[in-house]
Enzyme design. Structure first.
Site, PDB file in Angstrom:
ATOM      1  N   ASN A  15      -7.567  -5.040  22.102  1.00 23.75           N
ATOM      2  CA  ASN A  15      -8.360  -4.501  20.983  1.00 23.75           C
ATOM      3  C   ASN A  15      -9.330  -5.544  20.445  1.00 23.75           C
ATOM      4  O   ASN A  15     -10.496  -5.240  20.172  1.00 23.75           O
ATOM      5  CB  ASN A  15      -7.436  -3.994  19.876  1.00 23.75           C
ATOM      6  CG  ASN A  15      -6.893  -2.614  20.174  1.00 23.75           C
ATOM      7  OD1 ASN A  15      -7.622  -1.640  20.118  1.00 23.75           O
ATOM      8  ND2 ASN A  15      -5.619  -2.533  20.514  1.00 23.75           N
ATOM      9  N   ARG A  64       9.969 -13.772   4.608  1.00 21.10           N
ATOM     10  CA  ARG A  64       8.749 -13.000   4.891  1.00 21.10           C
ATOM     11  C   ARG A  64       7.634 -13.319   3.900  1.00 21.10           C
ATOM     12  O   ARG A  64       6.475 -13.469   4.275  1.00 21.10           O
ATOM     13  CB  ARG A  64       9.069 -11.507   4.836  1.00 21.10           C
ATOM     14  CG  ARG A  64       7.857 -10.624   5.076  1.00 21.10           C
ATOM     15  CD  ARG A  64       8.205  -9.151   4.905  1.00 21.10           C
ATOM     16  NE  ARG A  64       9.232  -8.720   5.831  1.00 21.10           N
ATOM     17  CZ  ARG A  64       9.012  -8.437   7.114  1.00 21.10           C
ATOM     18  NH1 ARG A  64       7.800  -8.535   7.618  1.00 21.10           N
ATOM     19  NH2 ARG A  64       9.994  -8.056   7.891  1.00 21.10           N
ATOM     20  N   LEU A  92       3.489  -6.233   7.210  1.00 22.11           N
ATOM     21  CA  LEU A  92       2.872  -7.022   6.144  1.00 22.11           C
ATOM     22  C   LEU A  92       3.542  -6.669   4.819  1.00 22.11           C
ATOM     23  O   LEU A  92       3.709  -5.488   4.490  1.00 22.11           O
ATOM     24  CB  LEU A  92       1.382  -6.705   6.056  1.00 22.11           C
ATOM     25  CG  LEU A  92       0.538  -7.176   7.243  1.00 22.11           C
ATOM     26  CD1 LEU A  92      -0.843  -6.528   7.213  1.00 22.11           C
ATOM     27  CD2 LEU A  92       0.409  -8.696   7.256  1.00 22.11           C
ATOM     28  N   ASN A 106      -5.766  -0.791  10.008  1.00 19.04           N
ATOM     29  CA  ASN A 106      -4.841  -0.946  11.136  1.00 19.04           C
ATOM     30  C   ASN A 106      -5.140   0.121  12.172  1.00 19.04           C
ATOM     31  O   ASN A 106      -5.501   1.239  11.824  1.00 19.04           O
ATOM     32  CB  ASN A 106      -3.395  -0.771  10.638  1.00 19.04           C
ATOM     33  CG  ASN A 106      -2.376  -0.892  11.766  1.00 19.04           C
ATOM     34  OD1 ASN A 106      -2.462  -1.787  12.601  1.00 19.04           O
ATOM     35  ND2 ASN A 106      -1.403   0.012  11.806  1.00 19.04           N
ATOM     36  N   HIS A 108      -3.273   2.302  15.013  1.00 16.06           N
ATOM     37  CA  HIS A 108      -1.890   2.679  15.338  1.00 16.06           C
ATOM     38  C   HIS A 108      -1.915   3.721  16.452  1.00 16.06           C
ATOM     39  O   HIS A 108      -2.642   4.724  16.353  1.00 16.06           O
ATOM     40  CB  HIS A 108      -1.216   3.251  14.086  1.00 16.06           C
ATOM     41  CG  HIS A 108       0.197   3.672  14.337  1.00 16.06           C
ATOM     42  ND1 HIS A 108       1.234   2.769  14.461  1.00 16.06           N
ATOM     43  CD2 HIS A 108       0.750   4.897  14.523  1.00 16.06           C
ATOM     44  CE1 HIS A 108       2.357   3.420  14.705  1.00 16.06           C
ATOM     45  NE2 HIS A 108       2.088   4.708  14.735  1.00 16.06           N
ATOM     46  N   SER A 135      -4.765   6.382  15.648  1.00 20.23           N
ATOM     47  CA  SER A 135      -5.310   6.544  14.292  1.00 20.23           C
ATOM     48  C   SER A 135      -5.743   5.194  13.752  1.00 20.23           C
ATOM     49  O   SER A 135      -5.068   4.190  13.952  1.00 20.23           O
ATOM     50  CB  SER A 135      -4.230   7.101  13.345  1.00 20.23           C
ATOM     51  OG  SER A 135      -3.664   8.286  13.834  1.00 20.23           O
ATOM     52  N   LEU A 143       4.856   1.491   5.631  1.00 18.64           N
ATOM     53  CA  LEU A 143       4.430   1.299   7.021  1.00 18.64           C
ATOM     54  C   LEU A 143       3.687   2.509   7.591  1.00 18.64           C
ATOM     55  O   LEU A 143       4.212   3.629   7.581  1.00 18.64           O
ATOM     56  CB  LEU A 143       5.661   0.998   7.894  1.00 18.64           C
ATOM     57  CG  LEU A 143       5.376   0.710   9.370  1.00 18.64           C
ATOM     58  CD1 LEU A 143       4.598  -0.589   9.523  1.00 18.64           C
ATOM     59  CD2 LEU A 143       6.691   0.651  10.155  1.00 18.64           C
ATOM     60  N   ASP A 144       2.485   2.278   8.095  1.00 17.27           N
ATOM     61  CA  ASP A 144       1.669   3.293   8.778  1.00 17.27           C
ATOM     62  C   ASP A 144       1.460   4.556   7.938  1.00 17.27           C
ATOM     63  O   ASP A 144       1.338   5.657   8.477  1.00 17.27           O
ATOM     64  CB  ASP A 144       2.299   3.666  10.139  1.00 17.27           C
ATOM     65  CG  ASP A 144       2.387   2.473  11.078  1.00 17.27           C
ATOM     66  OD1 ASP A 144       1.515   1.594  11.000  1.00 17.27           O
ATOM     67  OD2 ASP A 144       3.332   2.430  11.884  1.00 17.27           O
TER      68      ASP A 144
END
Ligand code: GRF
Length: 220
Positions: A15, A64, A92, A106, A108, A135, A143-144
């Site tokens: 990418n 984290r 993240l 992002n 995905h 997407s 998340l997503d």
């Protein structure tokens, strides 16, 4: 002026390469100002000049939040207008997302809201889906789950394996990424209150990548 883009990567970086190629070809008016990774050995890092690379092994941080804070400071130091997760495989944390929210994207490999998280190709095959896709969405702490700007769709073939499906989709993912970044670089997309917009119009349905590689409104 070329838009300043920072990219987050974890793996091979196809990418990232698509973005670099689009800039080199003059179809994306952007400058890659930094490439950031949680995997110091990621092949993706080798695709750019050493001066643009930042990486740190997340395991060498206490938690984290500490890793995310170091990453966020490094990203901010590159003064990006857009921060793009392009094959970045680490979740993240909230603090990172809030710091860059509204300019954090992002890519995905599923037709969100279907198949957030991992194993998207396998899950599409297991479900017997006849269509699969990718997407491009704004990142939010969940998340997503952020507002989707655009999607590309491909048919699932009867004899597809996870590998063939992933490989066929990847070419379209690259086009989707470049097309959405072109909109971002031109200042044409935004996110407010969980909804994406393009040219000031709310995107109740994601834009769709057509066969010519252009984004257009979905016909649903
Ligand atoms: C892509 O399929 C991307 O959608 C997913 O991870 C893969 C990364 O590929 N998040 P690459 O590292 O860009 O080649």
């Amino acid at each position: 002026m070329a838009a300043r883009i920072a990219l987050l990567v974890s793996g091979r970086g196809s990418n990232l390469q698509a973005v670099l190629d689009a800039i080199a070809a003059g179809v994306l008016d952007a400058e890659v100002v930094g490439v950031f990774s949680d995997k110091p050995a990621a092949p993706a890092l080798q695709r750019v000049d050493p001066a643009l690379r930042w990486s740190a092994d997340a395991r060498s941080f206490s938690d984290r939040a500490a890793f995310d804070a170091a990453l966020a400071d490094a990203v901010a130091a590159s003064r990006p207008e857009w921060v793009v997760c392009a094959g970045y495989m680490r979740i993240l944390g909230d603090a990172f997302v809030q710091r860059f929210r509204g300019r954090l994207l992002n890519i995905h490999p599923s037709l969100l809201p279907k198949y957030r998280g991992l194993r998207t190709h396998a899950r599409a095959l297991e479900a017997g889906d006849r269509e699969h896709g990718a997407s491009m969405h704004f990142v939010v702490p969940e998340l997503d789950a952020g507002a989707v700007v655009a999607q590309c769709r491909i048919p699932v073939e009867p004899d597809d394996s996870v590998e063939t499906l992933a490989q066929r989709l990847l070419r379209f993912e690259h086009r989707l990424l470049v097309a959405v970044l072109a909109l971002a670089a031109a200042g044409r997309i935004a996110e407010h209150d969980g909804l994406a917009s393009c040219d000031g119009h709310a995107l109740f349905n994601p834009l769709r990548l057509d066969s010519a590689g252009q984004l257009s409104p979905a016909d649903t």
